[in-house]
Write a protein that holds these residues in place. Structure first.
Motif, PDB file in Angstrom:
ATOM      1  N   PRO A 193      43.219  28.629  32.370  1.00 52.34           N
ATOM      2  CA  PRO A 193      42.761  27.366  33.101  1.00 52.34           C
ATOM      3  C   PRO A 193      42.296  27.871  34.657  1.00 52.34           C
ATOM      4  N   GLU A 194      42.600  29.031  34.976  1.00 47.75           N
ATOM      5  CA  GLU A 194      41.888  29.514  36.378  1.00 47.75           C
ATOM      6  C   GLU A 194      40.386  29.966  36.118  1.00 47.75           C
ATOM      7  N   ARG A 196      36.618  28.615  35.900  1.00 44.59           N
ATOM      8  CA  ARG A 196      35.753  27.492  36.006  1.00 44.59           C
ATOM      9  C   ARG A 196      34.165  27.843  35.776  1.00 44.59           C
ATOM     10  N   TRP A 219      36.209  33.664  37.425  1.00 45.48           N
ATOM     11  CA  TRP A 219      37.497  33.832  37.087  1.00 45.48           C
ATOM     12  C   TRP A 219      38.197  34.144  38.512  1.00 45.48           C
ATOM     13  N   ARG A 222      44.019  32.089  40.423  1.00 47.07           N
ATOM     14  CA  ARG A 222      44.807  31.063  40.244  1.00 47.07           C
ATOM     15  C   ARG A 222      44.118  29.765  40.156  1.00 47.07           C
ATOM     16  N   PRO A 223      44.570  28.557  39.273  1.00 52.04           N
ATOM     17  CA  PRO A 223      43.476  27.462  39.489  1.00 52.04           C
ATOM     18  C   PRO A 223      43.200  26.875  40.592  1.00 52.04           C
ATOM     19  N   LEU A 224      42.289  26.134  40.756  1.00 51.97           N
ATOM     20  CA  LEU A 224      41.691  25.732  42.338  1.00 51.97           C
ATOM     21  C   LEU A 224      42.864  24.545  42.587  1.00 51.97           C
ATOM     22  N   ALA A 527      50.609  26.650  31.423  1.00 54.16           N
ATOM     23  CA  ALA A 527      49.363  26.116  31.123  1.00 54.16           C
ATOM     24  C   ALA A 527      48.789  27.099  29.912  1.00 54.16           C
TER      25      ALA A 527
END
Length: 584
Positions: A193-194, A196, A219, A222-224, A527
Motif C-alpha cells: 500500500p505504500e 502510489r 515506492w 510508508r503510506p502517504l 495492510a
C-alpha cells in the motif's frame, strides 16, 4: 585559412561544445565555444551558447562561471613561466597544457601552475586529469591560502560529475531492472500500500504511446499520511525508489543505494527470493539534479501553504544536518562530512578545505533561482556550525542554536537544565549524530518530563535509543516499560512500530507465547498480513521458537496464496522444509 573555412570550423566547434555540455562537462563546453570565437569572432551561435551557459538557472555557480588562469606567485616563478610560455600560444589549450605541465614538473610546489594545468585539461574535456591537478593545488595551498584551495576544490566537485570521470562521482542515480509481466503490476500495488501511481512523463513527439508503454509509480517507505496527521517533516514518507514499468521490464531507480536495496528486498518478497535483477547500473546525476536526494520526502495534498513552506525548510535541515553528514564522499577522500569535520578539528588543513568546498557547492545548489522556493532560505551556515566550521556570514546562525549544534556542544550540555523547547532541539540534534549514548540522555529527560514537545517529535526516534540501550544492558523489563510509556502517545503507525518492537523483545527473551499474541493482532490489522506473518515467523526462527514459527509460516502461506504473493509463499515453504529436515 579562409573566412568560410574558419566559420565552418567554428560551427563544428559550437556543436562539439553542446555535446560536452550534454556529457556534463561545462568547462569543456566553455573552452570549445571560446575556441570557436577565436576562429570566427562574429559567431552568433558561439556567443549565444556562452550566454546560455552563463545564465543557466539550474546549474550551480561553479559550473557556469568563466575561469581564468592564475598568475605566478613570485618573480622566480614568473621567470620560469616566461621561459615555458615564450614559444607557445597560451590561447591554444594544447600549448598551454604542455607549458603548465612542464612548469609543474620543474616546480611541484607551484600551486598556480597545477591549477592552470587543471583548467587546460578541463577545457579540453579531461575532467579526470583536471581533478588530479586540483588535488595537487589543494595539497599545496590548504594551509597557506585556504580561500584559493577552496575555490579549486569547488571546481573539482563539478568536474567529478562529468563524462569520463564517472567513477569519481559522488552524486549518483542507482537502478536495477527486473523481468516483468504486465499482469503483476496490479498485484504489486495491492500487496504494497505504500506504492502510489504518479503521472508518466509525456513524450511530446509520441503522445499516443505514453499510457500504453510506460507506467510510473513511487515506492514510499510508508503510506502517504492524511493531511491532518502531518505536523513535522518526521511525519512524511520518503521515496525508496521510483518504479518505471515498460513492456517486459520493471526498473527501480533511486539516488540512494540503501533505499533502492530496501525496495528491491520488498519486491523479492512478492516475486520470490531467487529472482535477481537482469541489470544493475549506477551513473552520475545530472548537474541540475545533484541535490535530488534532498527531495525524496512526499507531502500530502490539502496542507496550508505556510505549513508546506515550513515542511520544505525542515526537509532541508533534516537532510543536510542529520543524513548527508554521514555519507562518505570521494571528494572528502572517502570520509563522511562528519568524519572530515573531526579531522579538520584535529588540524587537517586539507580536510577542512575540501569540506568547505563540498559545502560551498551544496550552497550554490540552494541559491539557484529554480531552487529558492524549495530551500526556503536555508542558511548553509547552519551546516557549517553543525560541522564545527566558521560561518561564511557571521550572525546568520546563533552560537547557542541547539537545533544545529555541533557534537562537542551537545556533549557539554546537562539535559535537565534545558527548557522544554531547547530540550527538544537538543534531542533532534543528538539523534542526527546517531550516537545512542548521547541521544538517550535527552530522550530520557523528555520522557521523564512528559513534555508537550514530545508529541511534535518522531516518537519511534525518541524511544528507539532508550529501548536499544536497555536491551544492551540486558534489561528487557526496562525496554518494555519504555514501550508502555510510548504507545499511548503514538498515532496508529507509531503504535504498530512499538507493538512490533514489543513482540521482538518478548521473543528474544524466551516469551514466545506472549510474542505470538502480539503478532496475531499485528497480522489481523496489517495492510499486508502475509508479509507481517512471515516477518513474525522469521523472528521466531531467529530465536529458536520453532512451534510459534511453524504456526506463523502456515498462516503466511495461506495469506500469501490468497493474495497471490508468490515470494512470501515460496520463502515460507522453504522455512518449513528446513524445519522438517532438521527434525524441528
Amino acid at each position: 585559412m579562409s573566412r568560410d573555412s574558419a566559420s565552418e570550423q567554428a560551427r563544428a566547434l559550437v556543436h562539439k561544445g553542446w555535446n560536452h555540455l550534454m556529457s556534463q562537462r561545462p568547462l569543456a563546453a566553455w573552452g570549445t565555444w571560446q575556441q570557436a570565437l577565436r576562429l570566427d569572432a562574429d559567431s552568433a551561435a558561439a556567443r549565444q551558447a556562452l550566454e546560455t551557459l552563463e545564465h543557466a538557472p539550474d546549474l550551480p555557480a561553479a559550473a557556469r562561471r568563466p575561469y581564468r588562469f592564475r598568475k605566478p606567485a613570485d618573480e622566480a616563478r614568473r621567470r620560469r613561466w616566461d621561459r615555458e610560455l615564450r614559444d607557445r600560444d597560451a590561447a591554444e589549450v594544447a600549448d598551454a597544457t604542455r607549458a603548465f605541465a612542464a612548469i609543474a614538473d620543474q616546480a611541484p610546489d607551484d600551486a598556480a601552475a597545477w591549477y592552470n594545468r587543471a583548467l587546460c585539461l578541463a577545457w579540453g574535456g579531461d575532467d579526470r586529469g583536471a581533478i588530479a591537478c586540483l588535488e595537487e593545488a589543494v595539497r599545496i595551498e590548504a594551509a597557506t591560502d585556504p580561500a584559493a584551495a577552496v575555490e579549486a576544490w569547488t571546481l573539482a566537485e563539478v568536474l567529478r560529475q562529468g563524462g569520463g570521470a564517472e567513477n569519481l562521482a559522488d552524486d549518483l542515480r542507482f537502478a536495477c531492472n527486473f523481468a516483468w509481466h504486465h499482469d503483476d503490476t496490479e498485484r504489486l500495488v495491492s500487496t504494497f500500500p505504500e506504492i502510489r501511481r504518479i503521472p508518466a512523463p509525456a513524450d511530446p513527439t509520441r503522445p499516443e504511446v505514453q499510457a500504453r508503454e510506460l507506467e510510473v509509480l513511487e515506492w514510499l517507505d510508508r503510506p502517504l499520511p492524511a493531511a491532518g496527521d502531518v505536523a513535522s517533516e518526521a511525519d512524511l514518507p520518503r521515496v525508496l525508489a521510483t518504479v518505471y514499468i515498460t513492456p517486459g521490464t520493471l526498473r527501480l531507480s533511486s539516488p540512494r543505494v540503501e533505499s533502492l536495496e530496501q525496495a528491491e528486498e520488498r519486491l523479492r518478497r512478492m516475486l520470490g527470493p531467487d529472482v535477481r535483477p537482469i541489470e544493475r547500473v549506477a551513473a552520475p546525476l545530472p548537474l541540475p539534479f545533484l541535490d535530488a536526494d534532498v527531495w525524496t520526502a512526499r507531502v500530502p495534498e490539502g496542507l496550508p501553504q505556510d505549513l508546506v513552506h515550513e515542511l520544505s525548510r525542515e526537509i532541508v535541515e533534516s537532510y543536510y544536518e542529520n543524513q548527508w553528514i554521514h555519507h562518505p564522499r570521494q571528494g572528502l577522500d572517502g570520509l563522511s562530512p562528519l568524519a572530515a569535520s573531526q579531522a579538520a578539528g584535529q588540524g587537517d588543513a586539507v580536510a577542512r578545505v575540501k569540506l568547505e568546498a563540498v559545502i560551498r557547492l551544496r550552497e550554490q545548489l540552494g541559491a539557484r533561482s529554480s531552487s529558492l522556493a524549495m530551500y526556503q532560505g536555508y542558511p548553509f551556515d547552519r551546516l557549517r556550525h553543525r560541522l564545527g566550521l566558521a560561518p561564511a556570514n557571521p550572525g546568520s546562525v546563533e552560537e547557542d542554536d541547539l537545533s544545529c549544534a555541533p557534537l562537542t556542544a551537545l556533549q557539554a550540555i546537562s539535559p535537565g537544565e534545558l527548557a522544554e523547547v531547547r530540550l527538544a532541539d537538543a534531542f533532534r540534534s543528538a539523534a542526527g549524530f546517531r550516537d545512542d549514548s548521547l541521544t538517550a540522555l535527552f530522550a530520557a529527560e523528555l520522557a521523564r518530563r512528559g513534555a508537550t514537545e514530545i508529541e511534535r517529535l518522531d516518537l519511534p526516534a525518541v524511544f528507539a535509543p532508550l529501548v536499544r540501550q536497555a536491551m544492551q544492558r540486558s534489561d528487557p523489563g526496562e525496554a518494555l516499560s519504555w514501550l508502555d510509556q510510548a504507545r499511548p502517545l503514538a498515532n496508529a503507525a507509531g503504535r504498530r512500530d512499538f507493538d512490533t518492537w514489543r513482540a521482538e523483545i518478548l521473543s528474544r527473551t524466551g516469551r514466545g507465547d506472549e510474542a505470538a499474541r502480539v503478532y496475531q493482532d499485528l497480522v489481523a490489522t496489517g495492510a499486508t498480513p502475509a508479509l507481517v506473518a512471515l516477518d513474525a515467523a522469521e523472528t521466531f526462527l531467529d530465536n529458536g521458537q520453532h512451534e510459534q514459527a511453524r504456526d506463523f509460516l502456515d498462516r503466511a502461506i495461506d495469506l500469501a496464496r490468497a493474495a497471490g504473493i508468490r515470494g512470501v509463499e515460496d520463502l515460507a515453504n522453504r522455512h518449513l522444509s528446513s524445519l522438517a529436515r532438521n527434525g524441528r
